[in-house]
Design an enzyme around this catalytic site. Sequence first.
Site, PDB file in Angstrom:
ATOM      1  CD1 TRP A 165      18.329 -14.869  20.179  1.00 55.86           C
ATOM      2  CD2 TRP A 165      17.040 -16.136  18.864  1.00 55.86           C
ATOM      3  NE1 TRP A 165      17.071 -14.302  20.136  1.00 55.86           N
ATOM      4  CE2 TRP A 165      16.268 -15.053  19.341  1.00 55.86           C
ATOM      5  CE3 TRP A 165      16.431 -17.060  18.014  1.00 55.86           C
ATOM      6  CZ2 TRP A 165      14.924 -14.872  19.000  1.00 55.86           C
ATOM      7  CZ3 TRP A 165      15.090 -16.888  17.660  1.00 55.86           C
ATOM      8  CH2 TRP A 165      14.368 -15.798  18.166  1.00 55.86           C
ATOM      9  CG  ASN A 166      17.172 -14.676  13.959  1.00 56.27           C
ATOM     10  OD1 ASN A 166      18.369 -14.436  13.965  1.00 56.27           O
ATOM     11  ND2 ASN A 166      16.312 -13.960  13.238  1.00 56.27           N
ATOM     12  CE  LYS A 189      27.973 -11.991  22.118  1.00 61.88           C
ATOM     13  NZ  LYS A 189      26.666 -12.643  22.546  1.00 61.88           N
ATOM     14  CB  ALA A 191      22.901 -15.396  20.290  1.00 59.84           C
ATOM     15  CD  GLU A 265      22.092  -6.216   7.600  1.00 57.89           C
ATOM     16  OE1 GLU A 265      22.719  -5.990   6.568  1.00 57.89           O
ATOM     17  OE2 GLU A 265      20.851  -6.104   7.683  1.00 57.89           O
ATOM     18  CG  LEU A 266      20.202  -2.592  13.687  1.00 58.80           C
ATOM     19  CD1 LEU A 266      20.136  -1.122  14.088  1.00 58.80           C
ATOM     20  CD2 LEU A 266      20.983  -3.398  14.707  1.00 58.80           C
ATOM     21  CB  CYS A 299      15.372  -9.589  10.760  1.00 63.90           C
ATOM     22  SG  CYS A 299      16.263 -10.233   9.328  1.00 63.90           S
ATOM     23  CD  GLU A 396      11.815  -7.664  14.885  1.00 62.09           C
ATOM     24  OE1 GLU A 396      12.461  -7.226  15.850  1.00 62.09           O
ATOM     25  OE2 GLU A 396      12.355  -8.007  13.824  1.00 62.09           O
TER      26      GLU A 396
HETATM   27  N1  LIG Z   1      18.621  -7.324  10.114  1.00 63.75           N
HETATM   28  C1  LIG Z   1      19.002  -8.584  10.203  1.00 63.75           C
HETATM   29  O1  LIG Z   1      19.688  -9.133   9.306  1.00 63.75           O
HETATM   30  C2  LIG Z   1      18.624  -9.377  11.424  1.00 63.75           C
HETATM   31  C3  LIG Z   1      18.878 -10.749  11.402  1.00 63.75           C
HETATM   32  C4  LIG Z   1      18.521 -11.496  12.545  1.00 63.75           C
HETATM   33  C5  LIG Z   1      17.948 -10.883  13.665  1.00 63.75           C
HETATM   34  N2  LIG Z   1      17.726  -9.544  13.631  1.00 63.75           N
HETATM   35  C6  LIG Z   1      17.078  -8.896  14.769  1.00 63.75           C
HETATM   36  O2  LIG Z   1      17.632  -9.399  16.008  1.00 63.75           O
HETATM   37  C7  LIG Z   1      16.611  -9.432  17.008  1.00 63.75           C
HETATM   38  C8  LIG Z   1      16.489 -10.804  17.603  1.00 63.75           C
HETATM   39  O3  LIG Z   1      17.770 -11.342  17.879  1.00 63.75           O
HETATM   40  P1  LIG Z   1      18.360 -11.296  19.354  1.00 63.75           P
HETATM   41  O4  LIG Z   1      17.281 -11.477  20.356  1.00 63.75           O
HETATM   42  O5  LIG Z   1      19.521 -12.208  19.417  1.00 63.75           O
HETATM   43  O6  LIG Z   1      18.883  -9.788  19.441  1.00 63.75           O
HETATM   44  P2  LIG Z   1      19.749  -9.125  20.591  1.00 63.75           P
HETATM   45  O7  LIG Z   1      20.035  -7.777  20.109  1.00 63.75           O
HETATM   46  O8  LIG Z   1      19.149  -9.310  21.929  1.00 63.75           O
HETATM   47  O9  LIG Z   1      21.137  -9.981  20.618  1.00 63.75           O
HETATM   48  C9  LIG Z   1      21.922 -10.058  19.470  1.00 63.75           C
HETATM   49  C10 LIG Z   1      23.361 -10.312  19.896  1.00 63.75           C
HETATM   50  O10 LIG Z   1      23.806  -9.199  20.645  1.00 63.75           O
HETATM   51  C11 LIG Z   1      24.335  -9.613  21.897  1.00 63.75           C
HETATM   52  N3  LIG Z   1      24.097  -8.539  22.850  1.00 63.75           N
HETATM   53  C12 LIG Z   1      23.020  -8.323  23.634  1.00 63.75           C
HETATM   54  N4  LIG Z   1      23.158  -7.179  24.338  1.00 63.75           N
HETATM   55  C13 LIG Z   1      24.368  -6.651  23.980  1.00 63.75           C
HETATM   56  C14 LIG Z   1      25.104  -5.487  24.347  1.00 63.75           C
HETATM   57  N5  LIG Z   1      24.635  -4.612  25.237  1.00 63.75           N
HETATM   58  N6  LIG Z   1      26.318  -5.280  23.772  1.00 63.75           N
HETATM   59  C15 LIG Z   1      26.815  -6.162  22.864  1.00 63.75           C
HETATM   60  N7  LIG Z   1      26.169  -7.282  22.482  1.00 63.75           N
HETATM   61  C16 LIG Z   1      24.960  -7.516  23.038  1.00 63.75           C
HETATM   62  C17 LIG Z   1      23.631 -10.898  22.192  1.00 63.75           C
HETATM   63  O11 LIG Z   1      24.385 -11.673  23.095  1.00 63.75           O
HETATM   64  C18 LIG Z   1      23.561 -11.519  20.802  1.00 63.75           C
HETATM   65  O12 LIG Z   1      24.777 -12.143  20.491  1.00 63.75           O
HETATM   66  C19 LIG Z   1      15.327  -9.025  16.301  1.00 63.75           C
HETATM   67  O13 LIG Z   1      15.081  -7.666  16.505  1.00 63.75           O
HETATM   68  C20 LIG Z   1      15.637  -9.282  14.834  1.00 63.75           C
HETATM   69  O14 LIG Z   1      14.846  -8.477  13.981  1.00 63.75           O
HETATM   70  C21 LIG Z   1      18.038  -8.771  12.531  1.00 63.75           C
HETATM   71  O1  LIG Z   2      16.504 -12.882  10.464  1.00 59.44           O
HETATM   72  C1  LIG Z   2      16.965 -12.365   9.462  1.00 59.44           C
HETATM   73  C2  LIG Z   2      17.877 -13.127   8.564  1.00 59.44           C
HETATM   74  O2  LIG Z   2      18.580 -12.228   7.782  1.00 59.44           O
HETATM   75  C3  LIG Z   2      17.099 -14.196   7.881  1.00 59.44           C
HETATM   76  S1  LIG Z   2      17.251 -14.348   6.163  1.00 59.44           S
HETATM   77  O3  LIG Z   2      18.502 -13.714   5.725  1.00 59.44           O
HETATM   78  O4  LIG Z   2      16.077 -13.718   5.522  1.00 59.44           O
HETATM   79  O5  LIG Z   2      17.258 -15.821   5.916  1.00 59.44           O
END
Ligand SMILES: NC(=O)c1ccc[n+]([C@@H]2O[C@H](COP(=O)([O-])OP(=O)(O)OC[C@H]3O[C@@H](n4cnc5c(N)ncnc54)[C@H](O)[C@@H]3O)[C@@H](O)[C@H]2O)c1
Ligand SMILES: O=C[C@H](O)CS(=O)(=O)O
Length: 493
Positions: A165-166, A189, A191, A265-266, A299, A396
Site C-alpha cells: 500500500w505504501n 493484486k 493491497a 522485494e521485502l 522500505c 522496521e
Molecule cells: N523492498 C521493497 O521494494 C518494498 C517496497 C514497499 C514495501 N515493502 C515492505 O512492505 C511492508 C509494508 O507493506 P504491507 O503492509 O502492504 O506489506 P504486507 O506484506 O502486509 O502486504 C503486501 C501485499 O501482500 C498481500 N498479502 C498479505 N498477506 C498475504 C498472504 N498471506 N499471501 C499473499 N499475499 C498477502 C497484501 O494484501 C498486500 O497486497 C514493509 O515491510 C515494507 O518494508 C518493501
Molecule cells: O517502499 C519502498 C519503495 O521501493 C519506495 S522507493 O522505490 O524508494 O521510492
Amino acid sequence: MAISDALLSRLADPDLLPAAGLVDGRWIEQVPGGATFAVTNPANGEEIATLPDMGAAETAEAIGAAYRAQKAWAARTAKERSAALRKLHDLILAHVDDLGTILTMEMGKPFGEAKGEVRYGAAYLEWFAEEARRVQGDVLPGQQGDKRVLVLKQPIGVVGMITPWNFPSAMLARKMAPALGVGCAVVAKPAEQTPLSAIALARLCERAGLPAGLFNLIVGMDGPAIGKAMCADTRLRKLSFTGSTEVGRILMRQGADHILKLSLELGGNAPFIVFDDADLDAAAKGAILSKYRNAGQTCVCANRIYVQDGIYDAFADKFAEAARTLRPGDGFVDGVDMGPLIDADGLAKVEDHVADALSKGAELVAGGSRSNAGALFYEPTVLRNVTADMKLAREETFGPVAPLFRFETVEEVIEQANATDYGLAAYFYARDLSCVWRVAEALEYGMIGVNTGIISNEGAPFGGVKQSGLGREGSRYGADDYLEMKYVCLGGV
Ligand SMILES: NC(=O)c1ccc[n+]([C@@H]2O[C@H](COP(=O)([O-])OP(=O)(O)OC[C@H]3O[C@@H](n4cnc5c(N)ncnc54)[C@H](O)[C@@H]3O)[C@@H](O)[C@H]2O)c1
Ligand SMILES: O=C[C@H](O)CS(=O)(=O)O
C-alpha cells in the site's frame, strides 16, 4: 459498487476509475454472492470506494486469461511491445494529476509526493520500453567441431504480482514494465488498503491498446486466498511480490511445491551513518529526506541513524531543528510535508516503538506524540541516546521516528549496522575516500547511498540481500527476472 462523489468530483477524467477489477478484458463490478469491501481515506476515515471482493475463483479465471493472451503477446516483435509500453507511459504522464489525486485519497501522502510517485512509476515504463528491444541471446563456440551452442532469452510466461500500500502506483508499474516489455502476461493484486491506483493503471493499459487478458487485476480483501490461488496454479510461472518479509516467507513456502520462481522485494531496516568528516548540513538534509519521506512508510527509509561521537550533538541539534519544521496534515493542503499513517496498526507500532525506547532510557528531542492533524497522524519524532536493546533498533518502525545512535569507531558502526536480518538499503555520509570504499564494501545491503539519502531510480538495480528479498527491479538487470534462458545445442554442423 461505487467510487465516492468526493473522489470522482476531484477527477478531470472520472472514467479513469471504474469500481471494478479486470479479467480477460472485462471489468468485474460484482462477484457471485455480492461480497464487497470498502476503501477509506486514511487522512479522515471517509469511505471513498466500495469494490467487489474478488478471490480465488476470479484469480484462477484471470490466470487462464493471461495464459491464453501471453503466447500471442510474446510473438509480437519487441518493437511492437516497446511501442505499447511507450503509449502507456505517455498516458500515465497525461493523467498525472488524476493519478496523484487517487493516490493521495487512498494512501494519504501529500499530493506533490503522490504525483512524484506516479512519474517515478512511469519512468519504469519508459525504461523497459527501451530495454525490451535489447533482450538478446548468444551464440557460443561448440566444444566439439560439429556443435554450435545457441542461448535464447524467452519470456517466463504468466506472472503474478502482489504489491503493497505504501507506493500503490510505482510498485505495480515497476513490476509490470519489465514483465510486459519482454513478453509476459500479468495477474496483479494490489493491497486492499490502496487498490484504486492499480485500477486506474489497468484502465490506462486498456486505453494503450494492450490485448484483452494480457493485464488482469484482482481487487479483494483476502490476500492469503489470492496468494494461495496464484502459488497453486502451475500456469502461473512466476510470482513477483513486494511487501513484508513475513509474507514473502509464506509465499516462498507456498510456491515450493511447484518450484515457483519468485522476485521478492521485502522489508528493510536501513542504517544511516554520519561520520565525523561528513558535510553536516548535507547529512542532516539527506537524513530528513530519507527518514520522513512518505511519513517514514518506505522500505528504504533510514530506520537507525548512527552519528559519530565528534559531531553527535551538533548533528542532533541540526536534525531535530529541521524535523520540527515538518508539518503533518491532509495531503491536499499546501505546505503539508507528511500524510497520515496508513491505519491504526501502523500508528500502534510507531507508538509502541517510541514508548519502548523511552522506557529503556532514550531521550525525546522532538515530537513523540500523535498530531492534532487527525486520528492517524503522528508528529515527526527524534530520539537521542538510543541503544541496540530497543525495538526500533531491531524492527522496521515504518513511521516518522528517527532514533539517533552514537558510535566511536568505523569497525563498531559497521558491526552495529550489519546486526540485522534485513539487507535492503544503507546510507552513509563521509568524505575520506578510503573510508567510503571500505564502508561501502563492508555494509551487507543490496543498495548503498553515499552522501545521498535518496537512491531509487529506474536505471538502478533495486533490491536487497539477506531477508530483504530476491532479485532486482529496474536497470538492465531488471529484465532478467522475467526471462528464461534456453540453451540450444546445434549438432551435425
Ligand atoms: N523492498 C521493497 O521494494 C518494498 C517496497 C514497499 C514495501 N515493502 C515492505 O512492505 C511492508 C509494508 O507493506 P504491507 O503492509 O502492504 O506489506 P504486507 O506484506 O502486509 O502486504 C503486501 C501485499 O501482500 C498481500 N498479502 C498479505 N498477506 C498475504 C498472504 N498471506 N499471501 C499473499 N499475499 C498477502 C497484501 O494484501 C498486500 O497486497 C514493509 O515491510 C515494507 O518494508 C518493501
Ligand atoms: O517502499 C519502498 C519503495 O521501493 C519506495 S522507493 O522505490 O524508494 O521510492
